[in-house]
Design a protein around this motif. Sequence first.
Motif, mmCIF file in Angstrom:
data_model
loop_
_atom_site.group_PDB
_atom_site.id
_atom_site.type_symbol
_atom_site.label_atom_id
_atom_site.label_comp_id
_atom_site.label_asym_id
_atom_site.label_seq_id
_atom_site.Cartn_x
_atom_site.Cartn_y
_atom_site.Cartn_z
ATOM 1 N N SER A 34 0.824 -1.203 0.000
ATOM 2 C CA SER A 34 0.000 0.000 0.000
ATOM 3 C C SER A 34 0.863 1.259 0.000
ATOM 4 O O SER A 34 0.345 2.367 -0.173
ATOM 5 C CB SER A 34 -0.937 0.011 1.213
ATOM 6 N N ASP A 35 2.197 1.097 0.167
ATOM 7 C CA ASP A 35 3.075 2.268 0.222
ATOM 8 C C ASP A 35 4.336 2.145 -0.653
ATOM 9 O O ASP A 35 5.173 3.033 -0.652
ATOM 10 C CB ASP A 35 3.488 2.548 1.665
ATOM 11 N N SER A 64 -6.431 -6.716 -0.507
ATOM 12 C CA SER A 64 -7.209 -5.575 -0.019
ATOM 13 C C SER A 64 -7.733 -4.768 -1.189
ATOM 14 O O SER A 64 -7.076 -4.643 -2.222
ATOM 15 C CB SER A 64 -6.353 -4.662 0.855
ATOM 16 N N THR A 66 -8.827 -1.339 -3.202
ATOM 17 C CA THR A 66 -8.396 0.043 -3.326
ATOM 18 C C THR A 66 -9.616 0.915 -3.044
ATOM 19 O O THR A 66 -10.628 0.797 -3.712
ATOM 20 C CB THR A 66 -7.861 0.320 -4.738
ATOM 21 N N THR A 67 -9.516 1.740 -2.019
ATOM 22 C CA THR A 67 -10.616 2.642 -1.656
ATOM 23 C C THR A 67 -10.075 4.059 -1.585
ATOM 24 O O THR A 67 -8.873 4.277 -1.711
ATOM 25 C CB THR A 67 -11.220 2.244 -0.286
ATOM 26 N N ASN A 70 -6.752 4.764 0.053
ATOM 27 C CA ASN A 70 -6.064 3.486 0.245
ATOM 28 C C ASN A 70 -5.676 2.926 -1.115
ATOM 29 O O ASN A 70 -6.474 2.276 -1.782
ATOM 30 C CB ASN A 70 -6.965 2.498 0.993
ATOM 31 N N THR A 71 -4.456 3.178 -1.551
ATOM 32 C CA THR A 71 -3.963 2.707 -2.833
ATOM 33 C C THR A 71 -3.262 1.362 -2.651
ATOM 34 O O THR A 71 -2.570 1.146 -1.663
ATOM 35 C CB THR A 71 -2.980 3.727 -3.435
ATOM 36 N N GLN A 72 -3.427 0.459 -3.611
ATOM 37 C CA GLN A 72 -2.776 -0.849 -3.582
ATOM 38 C C GLN A 72 -1.889 -0.991 -4.816
ATOM 39 O O GLN A 72 -2.251 -0.548 -5.898
ATOM 40 C CB GLN A 72 -3.814 -1.972 -3.573
#
Length: 81
Positions: A34-35, A64, A66-67, A70-72
């Motif tokens: 995510s980072d 997970s 992606t919202t 919240n990047t994946q």
Amino acid sequence: PVKKNDNYEYLSFDRYNSAFQADMGLVYIVEESSDRRTWTTINSPQSTTDLGGGMERVVYRTTSETTAGNTQFIRVRVKAR
């Protein structure tokens, strides 16, 4: 690339199937983050399609969604044993 509207990130690629991988000494490692600093292994593909000739197409999906905020990310690394 695989495109779906379900808020997950997908990665599709062709690789040697498990019998050929062992003979060639290749290891495919699919990871998510995510980072882009901390990566976690995704252990198994969501789907596998036999292409013949010792090749297969695999599709991996992040665990997970992606919202907003919240990047994946998803990547594949190939290592020789």
